[in-house]
Design a protein around this motif. Sequence first.
Motif, mmCIF file in Angstrom:
data_model
loop_
_atom_site.group_PDB
_atom_site.id
_atom_site.type_symbol
_atom_site.label_atom_id
_atom_site.label_comp_id
_atom_site.label_asym_id
_atom_site.label_seq_id
_atom_site.Cartn_x
_atom_site.Cartn_y
_atom_site.Cartn_z
ATOM 1 N N ARG A 46 0.835 -1.211 0.000
ATOM 2 C CA ARG A 46 0.000 0.000 0.000
ATOM 3 C C ARG A 46 0.868 1.258 0.000
ATOM 4 N N THR A 59 -12.159 3.950 -1.974
ATOM 5 C CA THR A 59 -11.722 2.660 -1.452
ATOM 6 C C THR A 59 -12.925 1.745 -1.364
ATOM 7 N N GLY A 60 -12.695 0.492 -1.011
ATOM 8 C CA GLY A 60 -13.783 -0.466 -0.898
ATOM 9 C C GLY A 60 -14.818 -0.016 0.116
ATOM 10 N N LYS A 65 -9.890 -3.720 0.905
ATOM 11 C CA LYS A 65 -9.015 -4.543 0.065
ATOM 12 C C LYS A 65 -8.746 -3.906 -1.297
ATOM 13 N N GLY A 66 -9.487 -2.898 -1.674
ATOM 14 C CA GLY A 66 -9.310 -2.315 -2.995
ATOM 15 C C GLY A 66 -9.199 -0.809 -2.977
ATOM 16 N N TRP A 67 -8.353 -0.298 -3.868
ATOM 17 C CA TRP A 67 -8.245 1.132 -4.122
ATOM 18 C C TRP A 67 -8.700 1.376 -5.548
ATOM 19 N N TYR A 68 -9.465 2.459 -5.749
ATOM 20 C CA TYR A 68 -10.029 2.744 -7.058
ATOM 21 C C TYR A 68 -9.667 4.164 -7.471
ATOM 22 N N ALA A 91 -8.470 -0.363 -10.760
ATOM 23 C CA ALA A 91 -8.750 -1.038 -9.486
ATOM 24 C C ALA A 91 -7.491 -1.784 -9.056
ATOM 25 N N THR A 93 -6.160 -4.135 -6.082
ATOM 26 C CA THR A 93 -6.603 -4.918 -4.923
ATOM 27 C C THR A 93 -5.391 -5.414 -4.151
ATOM 28 N N SER A 102 -3.682 -7.547 -7.511
ATOM 29 C CA SER A 102 -3.934 -7.351 -8.938
ATOM 30 C C SER A 102 -4.124 -5.875 -9.252
#
Length: 147
Positions: A46, A59-60, A65-68, A91, A93, A102
Amino acid sequence: MLRLGSLSVITAACFVLMACESRISNHGFAPEQEILETVQAGSDTRGSVRRKVGRPSSTGVFTDKGWYYIATTIERDMYKEPKVIDRRIVAITFDDNDVVASVDQYGLEDGRIVDLQTRTTPTAGRELTILEQALGNIGLDAATVFE
């Protein structure tokens, strides 16, 4: 005097033509491909993603668990509804150890149009016509109407 009148007409015509021109506006941020190629699944964390790419747009919702990263380009014409002409979503993750799992990219062509107004909730009772609404309270006293 004639010159002033023709100058006014030309100026007004220029303003009309400028008003009809479509305007393009950009919103948000999605990193370019060159920057994304520096992010490696399995080795970046991160912290390294934040240093390389920057803070995410979102974020999720249920988990982190995910950044967008989301970038949208909108075209606005004077008399038309604004139109989204481009959208890029990146995205990234992370796994349980905060290591990149990913890096995925999505475009406008990957999305679906969701119509949020197709279902309606039926209400109890019956629908009144305009005449029934207008004449419905005739003959009733005020105490009955406002109960």
